[in-house]
Design an enzyme around this catalytic site. Structure first.
Site, PDB file in Angstrom:
ATOM      1  N   HIS A  17       3.844   7.220   3.474  1.00  0.00           N
ATOM      2  CA  HIS A  17       4.742   6.145   3.469  1.00  0.00           C
ATOM      3  C   HIS A  17       4.453   5.104   2.482  1.00  0.00           C
ATOM      4  O   HIS A  17       3.387   5.066   1.720  1.00  0.00           O
ATOM      5  CB  HIS A  17       4.658   5.445   4.804  1.00  0.00           C
ATOM      6  N   GLU A  57       7.497   1.253   5.034  1.00  0.00           N
ATOM      7  CA  GLU A  57       6.862   0.366   6.271  1.00  0.00           C
ATOM      8  C   GLU A  57       7.119  -0.986   5.479  1.00  0.00           C
ATOM      9  O   GLU A  57       7.179  -1.352   4.448  1.00  0.00           O
ATOM     10  CB  GLU A  57       5.537   0.533   6.143  1.00  0.00           C
ATOM     11  N   HIS A 111       0.818  -1.323   0.257  1.00  0.00           N
ATOM     12  CA  HIS A 111       0.048   0.093  -0.147  1.00  0.00           C
ATOM     13  C   HIS A 111       0.791   1.240  -0.076  1.00  0.00           C
ATOM     14  O   HIS A 111       1.865   1.122   0.205  1.00  0.00           O
ATOM     15  CB  HIS A 111      -1.084  -0.086   1.317  1.00  0.00           C
TER      16      HIS A 111
HETATM   17  C1  LIG Z   1       0.318   0.842  11.598  1.00  0.00           C
HETATM   18  C2  LIG Z   1      -0.822   1.222  10.885  1.00  0.00           C
HETATM   19  C3  LIG Z   1      -0.754   1.542   9.360  1.00  0.00           C
HETATM   20  C4  LIG Z   1      -0.357   0.144   8.742  1.00  0.00           C
HETATM   21  O1  LIG Z   1      -0.102   0.330   7.293  1.00  0.00           O
HETATM   22  O2  LIG Z   1      -0.336  -0.846   9.259  1.00  0.00           O
HETATM   23  C5  LIG Z   1       0.115   2.389   9.154  1.00  0.00           C
HETATM   24  O3  LIG Z   1       1.095   2.627   8.175  1.00  0.00           O
HETATM   25  S1  LIG Z   1       0.096   3.831  10.294  1.00  0.00           S
HETATM   26  C6  LIG Z   1       1.282   5.176   9.821  1.00  0.00           C
HETATM   27  C7  LIG Z   1       1.508   5.947  10.822  1.00  0.00           C
HETATM   28  N1  LIG Z   1       2.684   5.376  11.707  1.00  0.00           N
HETATM   29  C8  LIG Z   1       3.732   5.942  11.467  1.00  0.00           C
HETATM   30  O4  LIG Z   1       4.256   6.740  10.583  1.00  0.00           O
HETATM   31  C9  LIG Z   1       4.950   5.116  12.536  1.00  0.00           C
HETATM   32  C10 LIG Z   1       6.371   5.492  11.943  1.00  0.00           C
HETATM   33  N2  LIG Z   1       6.409   7.087  11.943  1.00  0.00           N
HETATM   34  C11 LIG Z   1       7.320   7.861  12.792  1.00  0.00           C
HETATM   35  O5  LIG Z   1       7.763   7.292  13.858  1.00  0.00           O
HETATM   36  C12 LIG Z   1       7.145   9.269  12.683  1.00  0.00           C
HETATM   37  O6  LIG Z   1       6.215   9.667  11.689  1.00  0.00           O
HETATM   38  C13 LIG Z   1       8.467   9.813  12.193  1.00  0.00           C
HETATM   39  C14 LIG Z   1       9.608   9.476  12.988  1.00  0.00           C
HETATM   40  C15 LIG Z   1       8.838   9.267  10.683  1.00  0.00           C
HETATM   41  C16 LIG Z   1       8.609  11.257  11.812  1.00  0.00           C
HETATM   42  O7  LIG Z   1       8.091  11.682  12.960  1.00  0.00           O
HETATM   43  P1  LIG Z   1       8.049  13.570  13.399  1.00  0.00           P
HETATM   44  O8  LIG Z   1       7.051  13.993  11.967  1.00  0.00           O
HETATM   45  O9  LIG Z   1       7.494  13.763  14.798  1.00  0.00           O
HETATM   46  O10 LIG Z   1       9.390  13.841  13.256  1.00  0.00           O
HETATM   47  P2  LIG Z   1      10.076  14.889  12.508  1.00  0.00           P
HETATM   48  O11 LIG Z   1       8.966  16.036  12.100  1.00  0.00           O
HETATM   49  O12 LIG Z   1      11.097  15.351  13.326  1.00  0.00           O
HETATM   50  O13 LIG Z   1      10.569  14.388  11.120  1.00  0.00           O
HETATM   51  C17 LIG Z   1      12.199  13.803  11.008  1.00  0.00           C
HETATM   52  C18 LIG Z   1      12.320  14.206   9.685  1.00  0.00           C
HETATM   53  O14 LIG Z   1      11.586  13.109   8.975  1.00  0.00           O
HETATM   54  C19 LIG Z   1      10.891  14.087   7.886  1.00  0.00           C
HETATM   55  N3  LIG Z   1       9.653  13.195   7.729  1.00  0.00           N
HETATM   56  C20 LIG Z   1       8.722  12.951   8.614  1.00  0.00           C
HETATM   57  N4  LIG Z   1       7.557  12.302   8.441  1.00  0.00           N
HETATM   58  C21 LIG Z   1       8.210  11.892   7.119  1.00  0.00           C
HETATM   59  C22 LIG Z   1       7.425  11.146   6.044  1.00  0.00           C
HETATM   60  N5  LIG Z   1       6.095  10.566   6.171  1.00  0.00           N
HETATM   61  N6  LIG Z   1       8.119  10.836   4.957  1.00  0.00           N
HETATM   62  C23 LIG Z   1       9.162  11.529   4.698  1.00  0.00           C
HETATM   63  N7  LIG Z   1       9.884  12.442   5.547  1.00  0.00           N
HETATM   64  C24 LIG Z   1       9.049  12.580   6.714  1.00  0.00           C
HETATM   65  C25 LIG Z   1      10.440  15.451   8.373  1.00  0.00           C
HETATM   66  O15 LIG Z   1      10.300  16.084   7.567  1.00  0.00           O
HETATM   67  C26 LIG Z   1      12.020  15.613   9.040  1.00  0.00           C
HETATM   68  O16 LIG Z   1      12.891  16.078   8.183  1.00  0.00           O
HETATM   69  P3  LIG Z   1      13.696  17.320   8.134  1.00  0.00           P
HETATM   70  O17 LIG Z   1      14.495  17.462   6.857  1.00  0.00           O
HETATM   71  O18 LIG Z   1      14.599  17.073   9.431  1.00  0.00           O
HETATM   72  O19 LIG Z   1      12.726  18.404   8.339  1.00  0.00           O
HETATM   73 CO   LIG Z   2       0.838   1.621   6.309  1.00  0.00          CO
END
Ligand SMILES: CC[C@H](C(=O)O)C(=O)SCCNC(=O)CCNC(=O)[C@H](O)C(C)(C)COP(=O)(O)OP(=O)(O)OC[C@H]1O[C@@H](n2cnc3c(N)ncnc32)[C@H](O)[C@@H]1OP(=O)(O)O
Ligand SMILES: [Co+2]
Length: 145
Positions: free
Chosen positions: A87, A136, A8
């Site tokens: 993602h 993921e 997905h």
């Molecule tokens: C699980 C159920 C379902 C499934 O399929 O089964 C799902 O998929 S649920 C999806 C939701 N869950 C998650 O996303 C869990 C993993 N994600 C995380 O741990 C956080 O979202 C994380 C660590 C990727 C980002 O957290 P946060 O936004 O709080 O941190 P920052 O703002 O400090 O980001 C750090 C840095 O990463 C860039 N960033 C953030 N999110 C994304 C993204 N989705 N894609 C690409 N880049 C991302 C952000 O811009 C920051 O970059 P920087 O250059 O430092 O500004």
């Molecule tokens: Co997902």
């Protein structure tokens, strides 16, 4: 490690209701699941099924809306108020072997392996280690191997 199918594409949305209406009315999607909450993952989820090759399921669009104060996608929506591509999720045959592979590759794994929205084990890899894509990894559902 052997790359499996693209299961997905996760799309973060500010409003699940509006996103479902968009996919039904603008994109002509007919197979959209009812939304369901995953409080342990901090999201409300719904799947938009796209047509697959003959006899196989197509890649889904996974609509995710923040759920609760500690949702991991709250920051993403704050930065992207209209929502956006969040993602990519790829399937693997063995989630633990995949975890060991990515660890050996020096990729940051975000948190523990847990059960995802398809009821199978998943984990996430940091976007900064994965060509800017939050990635993921999901174990292929039994019976789909
Ligand atoms: C699980 C159920 C379902 C499934 O399929 O089964 C799902 O998929 S649920 C999806 C939701 N869950 C998650 O996303 C869990 C993993 N994600 C995380 O741990 C956080 O979202 C994380 C660590 C990727 C980002 O957290 P946060 O936004 O709080 O941190 P920052 O703002 O400090 O980001 C750090 C840095 O990463 C860039 N960033 C953030 N999110 C994304 C993204 N989705 N894609 C690409 N880049 C991302 C952000 O811009 C920051 O970059 P920087 O250059 O430092 O500004
Ligand atoms: Co997902």
């Amino acid at each position: 490690m052997k790359l499996g199918r693209l299961n997905h594409v996760g799309v973060a949305v500010p409003s699940m209701h509006d996103a479902i209406a968009y996919y039904r009315e603008v994109m002509g999607a007919s197979l959209i699941t009812a939304p369901f909450d995953m409080p342990e993952q901090g999201v409300k989820v719904a799947f938009v099924n796209t047509p697959g090759e003959a006899g196989t399921a197509g890649t889904q669009i996974e609509l995710i809306e923040p759920l609760g104060e500690t949702s991991p996608i709250a920051g993403f929506i704050a930065k992207n108020p209209a929502g956006g591509q969040h993602h990519l999720c790829y399937e693997v045959a063995d989630i633990e072997a995949a975890r060991a592979w990515f660890t050996a590759q020096g990729k940051r794994i975000l948190g523990p392996t847990r059960i995802g929205a398809h009821g199978t084990p998943i984990f996430f890899l940091h976007p900064k280690d994965m060509l800017g894509q939050l990635t993921e990894i999901m174990e292929t559902p039994r019976g789909d191997h």
